[in-house]
Design a protein around this motif. Structure first.
Motif, short mmCIF file in Angstrom:
data_model
loop_
_atom_site.label_atom_id
_atom_site.label_comp_id
_atom_site.label_asym_id
_atom_site.label_seq_id
_atom_site.Cartn_x
_atom_site.Cartn_y
_atom_site.Cartn_z
N ALA A 95 -26.20 -16.35 -9.00
CA ALA A 95 -25.79 -17.14 -9.48
C ALA A 95 -24.03 -16.83 -8.34
O ALA A 95 -23.40 -16.11 -7.98
CB ALA A 95 -24.86 -17.63 -10.31
N PRO A 96 -23.06 -17.97 -7.81
CA PRO A 96 -22.17 -17.90 -7.19
C PRO A 96 -21.53 -16.69 -7.80
O PRO A 96 -21.02 -15.80 -6.83
CB PRO A 96 -21.82 -19.21 -7.13
CG PRO A 96 -22.41 -20.25 -7.11
CD PRO A 96 -23.40 -19.65 -8.35
N LEU A 97 -21.13 -16.79 -9.16
CA LEU A 97 -19.95 -16.12 -9.53
C LEU A 97 -20.33 -14.34 -9.54
O LEU A 97 -20.04 -13.66 -9.49
CB LEU A 97 -19.50 -16.50 -11.30
CG LEU A 97 -18.62 -17.86 -11.19
CD1 LEU A 97 -17.99 -18.21 -12.61
CD2 LEU A 97 -17.51 -17.24 -10.08
N ALA A 98 -21.84 -14.72 -9.59
CA ALA A 98 -22.54 -12.99 -9.19
C ALA A 98 -22.50 -12.12 -8.59
O ALA A 98 -22.31 -11.79 -7.97
CB ALA A 98 -23.88 -13.19 -10.07
N ALA A 99 -22.57 -13.47 -7.38
CA ALA A 99 -22.63 -13.20 -6.24
C ALA A 99 -20.98 -12.21 -5.94
O ALA A 99 -20.90 -11.13 -4.69
CB ALA A 99 -22.56 -14.12 -5.00
#
Length: 129
Positions: A95-99
């Protein structure tokens, strides 16, 4: 550069100490670590020793008493750890935020020692001491 090495020493050393002292606390507070499987206390502590060893190398590199080569073990372990996370992100998606989170808390501090080790030295040895 020395200040950055001391910051990295504290960051990675604290992570290693927590992994050794309380693997359950470490496991409960690392985002998404549960996706790697259930807590294995022995394995977390083994890796904790790797972070402690890398932190010690960063400390010695910051003090410059052991020469420039001492940073390479830290660069190998931490850079390998960061590279593994990058590869897993690319292969499995994230996921973008996790990345962004993983990039900031794993990749950047993991690749920083490698970047420092590869940085050109424009000063003489006498000027660095």
């Amino acid at each position: 550069m020395r200040v950055l090495l001391y910051v990295l020493f504290v960051y990675h050393g604290a992570n290693g100490l927590i992994m050794l002292a309380d693997p359950g606390l470490w496991y409960a507070n690392v985002p998404d670590v549960e996706h790697t499987g259930p807590l294995n206390v022995h394995f977390v502590r083994d890796i904790g020793f790797g972070f402690i060893a890398a932190a010690l190398a960063l400390f010695l590199a910051a003090r410059r008493e052991a020469g420039d080569a001492v940073i390479w073990p830290a660069a190998a372990f931490l850079g390998g750890h960061a590279g593994l996370h990058l590869a897993e992100m690319a292969l499995h998606g994230i996921a973008p935020l996790a990345a962004v989170r993983d990039f900031l808390i794993i990749v950047v501090p993991g690749l920083a020692p490698l970047a420092i080790a590869l940085a050109p030295r424009n000063v003489t040895k006498e000027a660095r001491t």
